[in-house]
Design a protein around this motif. Structure first.
Motif, PDB file in Angstrom:
ATOM      1  N   ASP A 104      13.531  31.631   2.135  1.00  0.00           N
ATOM      2  CA  ASP A 104      12.244  31.650   2.832  1.00  0.00           C
ATOM      3  C   ASP A 104      11.008  30.488   2.748  1.00  0.00           C
ATOM      4  OD1 ASP A 104      11.370  32.856   1.361  1.00  0.00           O
ATOM      5  OD2 ASP A 104      10.786  34.474   2.545  1.00  0.00           O
ATOM      6  N   GLN A 105      11.009  29.730   1.755  1.00  0.00           N
ATOM      7  CA  GLN A 105       9.821  28.729   1.364  1.00  0.00           C
ATOM      8  C   GLN A 105       9.835  27.620   1.493  1.00  0.00           C
ATOM      9  OE1 GLN A 105       6.763  31.504   0.285  1.00  0.00           O
ATOM     10  NE2 GLN A 105       8.289  32.024   0.907  1.00  0.00           N
ATOM     11  N   TRP A 106       8.962  27.058   2.817  1.00  0.00           N
ATOM     12  CA  TRP A 106       8.768  25.404   2.685  1.00  0.00           C
ATOM     13  C   TRP A 106       7.992  24.702   1.374  1.00  0.00           C
ATOM     14  CZ3 TRP A 106      12.687  23.137   5.347  1.00  0.00           C
ATOM     15  CH2 TRP A 106      13.601  24.074   6.357  1.00  0.00           C
ATOM     16  N   ILE A 107       7.799  23.703   1.133  1.00  0.00           N
ATOM     17  CA  ILE A 107       6.667  22.899   0.458  1.00  0.00           C
ATOM     18  C   ILE A 107       7.216  21.599   1.165  1.00  0.00           C
ATOM     19  CG2 ILE A 107       6.492  21.764  -1.863  1.00  0.00           C
ATOM     20  CD1 ILE A 107       7.814  23.550  -3.147  1.00  0.00           C
ATOM     21  N   CYS A 108       5.972  21.272   1.152  1.00  0.00           N
ATOM     22  CA  CYS A 108       4.937  20.596   2.231  1.00  0.00           C
ATOM     23  C   CYS A 108       4.406  19.534   1.453  1.00  0.00           C
ATOM     24  CB  CYS A 108       4.328  20.972   3.202  1.00  0.00           C
ATOM     25  SG  CYS A 108       3.542  19.246   4.535  1.00  0.00           S
ATOM     26  N   THR A 109       4.053  18.139   1.044  1.00  0.00           N
ATOM     27  CA  THR A 109       4.001  17.281   0.282  1.00  0.00           C
ATOM     28  C   THR A 109       2.609  16.661   1.528  1.00  0.00           C
ATOM     29  OG1 THR A 109       4.660  17.073  -1.600  1.00  0.00           O
ATOM     30  CG2 THR A 109       3.544  15.194  -1.497  1.00  0.00           C
ATOM     31  N   LEU A 110       1.998  16.907   1.461  1.00  0.00           N
ATOM     32  CA  LEU A 110       0.554  15.922   2.608  1.00  0.00           C
ATOM     33  C   LEU A 110       0.553  14.613   1.854  1.00  0.00           C
ATOM     34  CD1 LEU A 110      -0.525  15.284   5.154  1.00  0.00           C
ATOM     35  CD2 LEU A 110      -2.367  16.899   3.984  1.00  0.00           C
ATOM     36  N   LEU A 111       0.782  13.484   2.911  1.00  0.00           N
ATOM     37  CA  LEU A 111       0.054  12.140   2.237  1.00  0.00           C
ATOM     38  C   LEU A 111      -0.621  11.771   2.991  1.00  0.00           C
ATOM     39  CD1 LEU A 111       3.583  11.995   1.365  1.00  0.00           C
ATOM     40  CD2 LEU A 111       2.178  10.244   0.044  1.00  0.00           C
ATOM     41  N   ASN A 112      -1.925  11.552   3.136  1.00  0.00           N
ATOM     42  CA  ASN A 112      -3.325  10.467   3.897  1.00  0.00           C
ATOM     43  C   ASN A 112      -3.386   9.304   3.015  1.00  0.00           C
ATOM     44  OD1 ASN A 112      -6.690  10.939   3.819  1.00  0.00           O
ATOM     45  ND2 ASN A 112      -5.196   9.617   4.853  1.00  0.00           N
ATOM     46  N   VAL A 113      -2.810   8.423   4.236  1.00  0.00           N
ATOM     47  CA  VAL A 113      -2.127   6.888   3.608  1.00  0.00           C
ATOM     48  C   VAL A 113      -3.515   6.210   4.819  1.00  0.00           C
ATOM     49  CG1 VAL A 113      -0.165   5.143   3.739  1.00  0.00           C
ATOM     50  CG2 VAL A 113       0.018   7.377   2.777  1.00  0.00           C
ATOM     51  N   ARG A 114      -3.876   4.972   3.839  1.00  0.00           N
ATOM     52  CA  ARG A 114      -4.594   4.079   4.522  1.00  0.00           C
ATOM     53  C   ARG A 114      -3.983   2.346   4.002  1.00  0.00           C
ATOM     54  NH1 ARG A 114     -10.915   2.866   5.082  1.00  0.00           N
ATOM     55  NH2 ARG A 114     -10.407   3.795   6.994  1.00  0.00           N
ATOM     56  N   THR A 115      -3.430   2.241   5.246  1.00  0.00           N
ATOM     57  CA  THR A 115      -2.191   0.528   4.714  1.00  0.00           C
ATOM     58  C   THR A 115      -3.438  -0.744   5.024  1.00  0.00           C
ATOM     59  OG1 THR A 115       0.095   1.604   5.263  1.00  0.00           O
ATOM     60  CG2 THR A 115      -0.094  -0.413   4.702  1.00  0.00           C
ATOM     61  N   ILE A 116      -3.101  -1.406   3.304  1.00  0.00           N
ATOM     62  CA  ILE A 116      -4.097  -2.427   4.377  1.00  0.00           C
ATOM     63  C   ILE A 116      -3.430  -3.764   3.850  1.00  0.00           C
ATOM     64  CG2 ILE A 116      -6.509  -3.809   3.263  1.00  0.00           C
ATOM     65  CD1 ILE A 116      -6.900  -0.939   1.833  1.00  0.00           C
ATOM     66  N   THR A 117      -3.993  -4.846   5.350  1.00  0.00           N
ATOM     67  CA  THR A 117      -3.443  -5.679   5.136  1.00  0.00           C
ATOM     68  C   THR A 117      -4.757  -7.270   4.951  1.00  0.00           C
ATOM     69  OG1 THR A 117      -1.466  -6.118   6.245  1.00  0.00           O
ATOM     70  CG2 THR A 117      -1.828  -8.187   5.795  1.00  0.00           C
ATOM     71  N   ASP A 118      -5.085  -8.284   4.007  1.00  0.00           N
ATOM     72  CA  ASP A 118      -5.679  -8.597   3.967  1.00  0.00           C
ATOM     73  C   ASP A 118      -5.652 -10.187   3.349  1.00  0.00           C
ATOM     74  OD1 ASP A 118      -5.559  -8.774   0.862  1.00  0.00           O
ATOM     75  OD2 ASP A 118      -7.952  -7.067   0.733  1.00  0.00           O
ATOM     76  N   GLY A 119      -6.228 -11.023   3.006  1.00  0.00           N
ATOM     77  CA  GLY A 119      -6.141 -12.465   2.867  1.00  0.00           C
ATOM     78  C   GLY A 119      -5.234 -12.463   1.253  1.00  0.00           C
ATOM     79  N   ASP A 120      -4.877 -11.647   1.011  1.00  0.00           N
ATOM     80  CA  ASP A 120      -4.614 -11.869  -0.281  1.00  0.00           C
ATOM     81  C   ASP A 120      -3.256 -11.009  -0.776  1.00  0.00           C
ATOM     82  OD1 ASP A 120      -6.902 -13.043  -1.468  1.00  0.00           O
ATOM     83  OD2 ASP A 120      -7.884 -11.610  -2.294  1.00  0.00           O
ATOM     84  N   LEU A 121      -3.729  -9.437   0.340  1.00  0.00           N
ATOM     85  CA  LEU A 121      -2.242  -9.002   0.541  1.00  0.00           C
ATOM     86  C   LEU A 121      -1.751  -8.205   2.217  1.00  0.00           C
ATOM     87  CD1 LEU A 121      -3.894  -5.586  -2.250  1.00  0.00           C
ATOM     88  CD2 LEU A 121      -2.495  -7.113  -2.365  1.00  0.00           C
ATOM     89  N   ILE A 122      -0.257  -8.824   1.826  1.00  0.00           N
ATOM     90  CA  ILE A 122      -0.056  -8.169   3.079  1.00  0.00           C
ATOM     91  C   ILE A 122       0.730  -7.068   2.970  1.00  0.00           C
ATOM     92  CG2 ILE A 122       2.335  -8.462   4.310  1.00  0.00           C
ATOM     93  CD1 ILE A 122       0.026 -10.477   4.452  1.00  0.00           C
ATOM     94  N   GLY A 123       0.255  -5.560   3.852  1.00  0.00           N
ATOM     95  CA  GLY A 123       0.677  -4.627   4.037  1.00  0.00           C
ATOM     96  C   GLY A 123       1.365  -4.296   4.586  1.00  0.00           C
ATOM     97  N   GLU A 124       2.310  -3.409   4.043  1.00  0.00           N
ATOM     98  CA  GLU A 124       3.676  -2.911   4.220  1.00  0.00           C
ATOM     99  C   GLU A 124       4.049  -1.238   4.249  1.00  0.00           C
ATOM    100  OE1 GLU A 124       6.031  -4.473   4.629  1.00  0.00           O
ATOM    101  OE2 GLU A 124       5.979  -6.404   4.412  1.00  0.00           O
ATOM    102  N   PRO A 125       3.119  -0.411   5.726  1.00  0.00           N
ATOM    103  CA  PRO A 125       3.906   1.152   5.358  1.00  0.00           C
ATOM    104  C   PRO A 125       4.893   1.283   5.035  1.00  0.00           C
ATOM    105  CG  PRO A 125       2.936  -0.532   7.329  1.00  0.00           C
ATOM    106  CD  PRO A 125       3.754  -1.368   6.613  1.00  0.00           C
ATOM    107  N   ALA A 126       5.835   0.632   5.307  1.00  0.00           N
ATOM    108  CA  ALA A 126       7.479   0.581   4.483  1.00  0.00           C
ATOM    109  C   ALA A 126       8.277  -0.581   3.344  1.00  0.00           C
ATOM    110  CB  ALA A 126       7.637   1.476   5.166  1.00  0.00           C
ATOM    111  N   LEU A 127       7.651  -0.411   2.453  1.00  0.00           N
ATOM    112  CA  LEU A 127       7.656  -1.250   1.782  1.00  0.00           C
ATOM    113  C   LEU A 127       9.546  -1.281   1.172  1.00  0.00           C
ATOM    114  CD1 LEU A 127       7.136  -4.369   0.061  1.00  0.00           C
ATOM    115  CD2 LEU A 127       6.546  -3.014  -2.065  1.00  0.00           C
TER     116      LEU A 127
END
Length: 264
Positions: free
Chosen positions: A110-133
């Motif tokens: 009857d138990q549930w396990i929740c993994t909570l992710l706090n995520v910041r995705t970033i796009t800048d001059g060097d990187l293209i941010g993919e929320p779901a690569l």
């Protein structure tokens, strides 16, 4: 549900304290594990454990099957009453709902396990941010809930979530998917916009984060609540699926009350 005005405001900036992601250079992340206990009607912080998603979970990426170690969520987030209200909200929605079972999860518990992710995705001059690569995927859980905290310099066509039929091929890029297998799409645009998916009944993907002003950085902040039953023997995460409470970062929230009862 007990959230205060001050904590709602603080939730919009909590991602400023995130650390680097262990495998994705365009992302900053913290995680924490929480347990829903329907018997005591409480959710509590669980002890740290490594994290893994595999191809068996419908998750195809360069780090599939890799044990990942994230920096932990701290009290600035877990003791925020708005975050705690989101736990209550999610429990109200999924508890008692019948869903398609995943293999190697313990549905007698009857138990549930929740993994909570706090995520910041970033796009800048060097990187293209993919929320779901990873493209089309599932999260290896029963219920995936995402809550939008805010963004800076994001274009209007960025980070659109697509819901796919389970027949879609895992790992397919969001722009290469079969249109006939797209069930719906939505975009998190306003603070606390929330989507809840039955993770083993629909797959999902998310489009790229684009910068409106290409000379400046673009960011997108999100909470992802990945909730499932405890794993059974034979599951790849069986050795790190503890239900023990976190000794250094304790937190308990009463799920019975939808008022401002203090939590610990």
């Amino acid at each position: 549900m007990g959230a205060t005005d001050d904590d709602l405001k603080n939730l919009t900036t909590v991602s400023d304290g995130l650390k680097s992601d262990p495998t994705l250079p365009f992302r900053k992340t913290r995680t924490g594990r929480f347990g829903f206990d329907p018997r005591s009607m409480r959710v509590r912080r669980l002890e740290f454990q490594p994290f893994m998603l595999s191809m068996e979970d419908d998750f195809v990426r360069h780090d599939s099957g890799q044990v990942r170690i994230f920096d932990e969520i701290q009290n600035d987030l877990q003791l925020n009453t708005a975050l705690q209200a989101l736990f209550v909200f999610k429990f109200m929605v999924f508890e008692g709902v019948t869903v398609t079972h995943r293999p190697k999860l313990d549905y007698d518990s009857d138990q549930w396990i929740c993994t909570l992710l706090n995520v910041r995705t970033i796009t800048d001059g060097d990187l293209i941010g993919e929320p779901a690569l990873e493209g089309v995927h599932s999260d290896g859980v029963d219920h995936t809930m995402t809550t939008y905290l805010g963004s800076e310099n994001m274009t209007d066509d960025s980070a659109i979530t697509f819901l796919h039929d389970m027949r879609e091929v895992n790992g397919t890029r969001w722009h290469d998917t079969n249109a006939d297998l797209v069930r719906a799409n939505a975009q998190h645009r306003d603070f606390l916009d929330t989507c809840l998916i039955v993770d083993h009944e629909s797959k999902h993907s998310v489009s790229t984060l684009y910068a409106a002003d290409k000379s400046k950085c673009a960011t997108r902040d999100l909470l992802a609540f990945l909730t499932r039953k405890p794993v059974a023997e034979g599951h790849h995460s069986h050795s790190f699926d503890s239900l023990k409470p976190h000794r250094e970062l304790p937190m308990t929230v009463d799920l019975r009350l939808l008022d401002s009862t203090p939590s610990t």
